[in-house]
Design a protein around this motif. Sequence first.
Motif, PDB file in Angstrom:
ATOM      1  N   GLU A   1       0.860  -1.178   0.000  1.00 28.89           N
ATOM      2  CA  GLU A   1       0.000   0.000   0.000  1.00 28.89           C
ATOM      3  C   GLU A   1       0.895   1.226   0.000  1.00 28.89           C
ATOM      4  N   ILE A   2       0.680   2.088  -0.982  1.00 27.40           N
ATOM      5  CA  ILE A   2       1.561   3.252  -1.126  1.00 27.40           C
ATOM      6  C   ILE A   2       0.750   4.537  -1.005  1.00 27.40           C
ATOM      7  N   VAL A   3       1.420   5.570  -0.527  1.00 28.76           N
ATOM      8  CA  VAL A   3       0.813   6.895  -0.398  1.00 28.76           C
ATOM      9  C   VAL A   3       1.231   7.726  -1.605  1.00 28.76           C
ATOM     10  N   ILE A   4       0.239   8.218  -2.348  1.00 28.27           N
ATOM     11  CA  ILE A   4       0.546   8.989  -3.555  1.00 28.27           C
ATOM     12  C   ILE A   4       1.022  10.384  -3.164  1.00 28.27           C
ATOM     13  N   LYS A   5       2.158  10.766  -3.704  1.00 27.31           N
ATOM     14  CA  LYS A   5       2.696  12.107  -3.493  1.00 27.31           C
ATOM     15  C   LYS A   5       2.738  12.835  -4.833  1.00 27.31           C
ATOM     16  N   ASN A   6       2.344  14.113  -4.803  1.00 25.82           N
ATOM     17  CA  ASN A   6       2.408  14.920  -6.014  1.00 25.82           C
ATOM     18  C   ASN A   6       3.862  15.175  -6.382  1.00 25.82           C
ATOM     19  N   LEU A   7       4.152  15.195  -7.685  1.00 24.16           N
ATOM     20  CA  LEU A   7       5.534  15.446  -8.125  1.00 24.16           C
ATOM     21  C   LEU A   7       5.939  16.905  -7.939  1.00 24.16           C
TER      22      LEU A   7
ATOM     23  N   GLY B   1       3.043   9.235 -18.704  1.00 22.23           N
ATOM     24  CA  GLY B   1       3.154   7.880 -18.183  1.00 22.23           C
ATOM     25  C   GLY B   1       3.430   7.804 -16.695  1.00 22.23           C
ATOM     26  N   ILE B   2       3.606   8.954 -16.017  1.00 22.68           N
ATOM     27  CA  ILE B   2       3.866   8.983 -14.571  1.00 22.68           C
ATOM     28  C   ILE B   2       2.777   9.818 -13.902  1.00 22.68           C
ATOM     29  N   SER B   3       2.089   9.249 -12.901  1.00 14.91           N
ATOM     30  CA  SER B   3       0.994   9.974 -12.248  1.00 14.91           C
ATOM     31  C   SER B   3       1.389  10.552 -10.892  1.00 14.91           C
ATOM     32  N   GLY B   4       2.580  10.220 -10.390  1.00 16.80           N
ATOM     33  CA  GLY B   4       3.027  10.739  -9.100  1.00 16.80           C
ATOM     34  C   GLY B   4       4.185   9.917  -8.582  1.00 16.80           C
ATOM     35  N   GLY B   5       4.491  10.078  -7.303  1.00 15.18           N
ATOM     36  CA  GLY B   5       5.589   9.329  -6.702  1.00 15.18           C
ATOM     37  C   GLY B   5       5.210   8.858  -5.319  1.00 15.18           C
ATOM     38  N   THR B   6       5.996   7.954  -4.770  1.00 19.10           N
ATOM     39  CA  THR B   6       5.783   7.498  -3.402  1.00 19.10           C
ATOM     40  C   THR B   6       7.131   7.250  -2.746  1.00 19.10           C
ATOM     41  N   ILE B   7       7.193   7.379  -1.420  1.00 15.32           N
ATOM     42  CA  ILE B   7       8.443   7.145  -0.692  1.00 15.32           C
ATOM     43  C   ILE B   7       8.379   5.753  -0.075  1.00 15.32           C
ATOM     44  N   LEU B   8       9.374   4.941  -0.375  1.00 15.53           N
ATOM     45  CA  LEU B   8       9.411   3.566   0.113  1.00 15.53           C
ATOM     46  C   LEU B   8      10.021   3.516   1.516  1.00 15.53           C
ATOM     47  N   GLY B   9       9.971   2.341   2.124  1.00 12.85           N
ATOM     48  CA  GLY B   9      10.453   2.172   3.492  1.00 12.85           C
ATOM     49  C   GLY B   9      11.933   2.453   3.648  1.00 12.85           C
ATOM     50  N   ASP B  10      12.702   2.233   2.574  1.00  8.27           N
ATOM     51  CA  ASP B  10      14.140   2.487   2.678  1.00  8.27           C
ATOM     52  C   ASP B  10      14.492   3.928   2.317  1.00  8.27           C
ATOM     53  N   GLY B  11      13.475   4.770   2.162  1.00  9.45           N
ATOM     54  CA  GLY B  11      13.727   6.186   1.866  1.00  9.45           C
ATOM     55  C   GLY B  11      13.811   6.499   0.386  1.00  9.45           C
TER      56      GLY B  11
END
Length: 691
Positions: free
Chosen positions: A653-659, A668-678
């Motif tokens: 489950e990921i949290v959508i972050k605006n670019l 082709g890219i709708s946003g970004g997310t920060i993973l557990g390792d940063g």
Amino acid sequence: MDMNQYLSMFIDESNDHLQALNENMMSLEASPEDLSIVQVIFRSAHTLKGMAATMGFEDLASLTHQMENVLDLVRNEKLAMQDFIFDTLFKSLDALESMVQDITGGGDGKADVGAIVASLQAIVRGENPSAQGSAPAANAAAAAPSEGRALLDEFQLSVLKQSVQEGHQVLFIEVTLRSDCQLRAVRAYMVFELLERYGEVVKSFPSVQDIEQEKFEFSFSLYYITQKTAEEIQSMILGVSEVDTVTSVALDQESLEQVGQPAVAAAAEAPAPSAQAAHPEAPKAASAQTSAVPKEEAKKAPAKTGGTPSRTIRVDIDRLDVLMNLLSELLIDRVRLEQLASDTQSTELTETVEHLSRVSGDLQNIVMKLRMVPVDTVFNRFPRMVRDLAKSLDKKVDLVITGAETELDRTVVDEIGDPLVHLLRNALDHGVEPIADRIASGKSETGTIHLRAFHSGNHVFIEIQDDGAGISRERVLKSALKKGVVTADQAASMSDSEVHQLLFAAGFSTAEVISDISGRGVGLDVVKAKITSLGGNVTIYSTQGKGTNFSVQLPLTLSIIAAMLVRIGTEKYAIPLSSIVETGIIKRAQIRNVHGSKMVEFRGSHIPLLSLGTIFAVPDYDESTEDETEIVVIRKGDKLAALTVSDFIGQNEIVIKNLGKYLPEVQGISGGTILGDGQVALIVDPNAFIK
């Protein structure tokens, strides 16, 4: 007391009351004999009047007061509801809504509602305002407010009547000063001084003494005898500085008779059958063009609006956004802690992190539910719209709403209103046939439009279904060929579903005549674009002669989504699970080249194969050396495509972050997310590849 601190509360509560008034008026139109609904409507109107008066919005309060007079007669069974009474009350609600919108935009909530007030007062007197439209006497009497009528004593009334007999003009004048007027008493004195040059003021409201001491808001009224016409007097008063509006109405003997008695007493003397007589063709049950609330729901409506205490509080949506951002940071740290606990092999740390995971998971569910609102906040405004539109099109339509309690993310609900308005207008105008055509085809003269919402997996479906004529393949193709949307060869080989999709082409319309409802080719293409931008899609199912169903698929939320994490070269990407059909591995020998494009066989058909590493120019990515490659099959509507990736990481489950505004919009890219390792993983937009 500074009332500005209560303004936002007033606006919110006024909108709630107006929505309740609209809903209960629709229920009453379906069951005009149900006095319990009238009681609920009366209470809402009374509360709204009190709030408006407290906040100083006199126009809003006075119009609501006139509505109360009508409703009071109805609830005391001195007046029977008729079509023209419903129409007048609905017009009053529209005026109240426009005033509240003006206040929301920073205005003073003033509006010219003289015509509506006149109609309401005519109803109180037992008249039909639409039938009396040409009678100046009725309009004149209606223009005089009930407060003013009660102030005239017998002597003053006889003076006015005698003046009329002698050929003088007797006028009722209402003057409103500008809201920024600093010296109200001085401006009022200038008006009186001007009037006394050309006639005699018989009575004013408030009294002359109160006006001199500035014991009035910004308006006053008076009875006036002169030789000049109402128009001349009106233009002269408007010449006085800081006068905002002037209403000047000539009174005759009949009007003065009605002025001399209280409004409610006059209405009590005029029994309910007189209203029937004024409108003999109206059936007792107030047969409306639209019954927007099913009968069983109409019976429940008053109970729903009963006096149970509210257990809710209003929270600004911006605060919820901040809470969501803080939660997303917590989720990122949680994943990081899980990795650290796994690396250190500490039992105590592992147990603590597991407890933290459970608590943060529960917190995530609660925050998500805080953002979820029922779609009835959007659906509630449609019955009234359908009623008015059906009347203007001279059609009879029942709007049946189901699943209004279905919940969606607040951001989706805020955006979905306009597309649904377009689809409903389309169903009314193009879908449901005129009454004569329905009878000729063996259908009932009343059409039915179903508006339903329901959950399915991680999506919410909203369907708008009519029992109209359906979509004519020939008409759509004829219009598409004429506008150059498709060629004749393409048209011949298109399936019915492909033909239906042509309705979403920009500028496309099958309407032969442009009206204020449709025909300009603006609407369905906007609907498609908006729904696609929300991460949803819309599908059409139609059977000619039976009807059409527009099915809108929407994501539950736009903030947190389930996604498949994949690795491409040295980079990580997230693909939303809602767009994934399945994953798999293919051999290089299975890839075909068709007209210069790579294709791969999937479930008996060939679909395009796209290399994400090549499209995004990922460094250290070379798929040519591998005998096998992992693929993700994605779907948009009924179209499929396969994306090649280096490796699957897993579902998360990921949290959508605006670019952000510093990065240009990347195809082709709708946003970004920060993973557990940063690390930052970009979120792939599958719709862009199939488009």
